[in-house]
Design an enzyme around this catalytic site. Structure first.
Site, PDB file in Angstrom:
ATOM      1  CB  CYS A 183       2.004  -3.408   4.683  1.00 13.09           C
ATOM      2  SG  CYS A 183       0.349  -4.110   5.315  1.00 13.09           S
ATOM      3  CG  HIS A 214      -0.419   0.609   2.802  1.00 16.87           C
ATOM      4  ND1 HIS A 214       0.044   1.311   2.865  1.00 16.87           N
ATOM      5  CD2 HIS A 214      -0.334  -0.648   3.481  1.00 16.87           C
ATOM      6  CE1 HIS A 214       0.708   0.803   4.114  1.00 16.87           C
ATOM      7  NE2 HIS A 214       0.435  -0.241   4.699  1.00 16.87           N
TER       8      HIS A 214
END
Length: 162
Positions: A135, A123
């Protein structure tokens, strides 16, 4: 895609990125703030249609009720869910731009092991090199470039720490 100490290497390009604030681990646990080592696969692409044009034909629009369950005790753990959901979750439609574009991975999916970690996405980063909850995050233009070229099944290699 291969994560290196310099960034993510993909299709002849090297993209600066952020990883988990606890770095990379071979023993991922829910909430540890680490990026899981291993060979992962791209499973999905989500985008905010109110903020971005559809980046590829296979991308799915993020709606107001889209969630990702992060409750290890819930049957929807580490899966897309919709409101209402009483279990712990992340809203995919955030007020900030971090999830305007999300590339999902097969980390602990589709048969999620409770407590092994959820929502390992690619992301947009908050700012350069700012650690994530696990992430891998990028500058928006780089994430868009990657999203337009990745496909379901594209490998993401995260080497184990040495």
């Amino acid at each position: 895609m291969v994560l290196t100490p310099q960034g993510l290497r993909f299709r002849g390009h090297l993209f600066p990125c952020s990883i988990g604030k606890s770095r990379v681990t071979a023993a991922k646990r829910e909430g540890d703030g680490a990026t899981p080592a291993g060979v992962h696969r791209i499973t999905g692409l989500w985008f905010r249609p109110d903020r971005l044009a559809r980046p590829t034909p296979w991308a799915r629009a993020i709606g107001p009720g889209d969630l990702w369950c992060d409750d290890p005790a819930h049957p929807a753990y580490n899966h897309h869910a919709r409101t209402p959901l009483a279990a712990s979750h992340e809203r995919l439609r955030r007020p900030d731009p971090l999830y305007d574009l999300i590339i999902t991975t097969d980390w602990n999916w589709p048969r999620a092991v409770p407590g092994r970690g959820s929502a390992i996405f690619l992301h947009q980063w908050r700012r350069p090199r700012f650690g994530t909850e696990g992430c891998i995050a990028f500058a928006r233009p780089h994430l868009l470039w990657i999203a337009r070229r990745a496909r379901p099944g594209t490998r993401l290699i995260v080497p184990a720490p040495t």
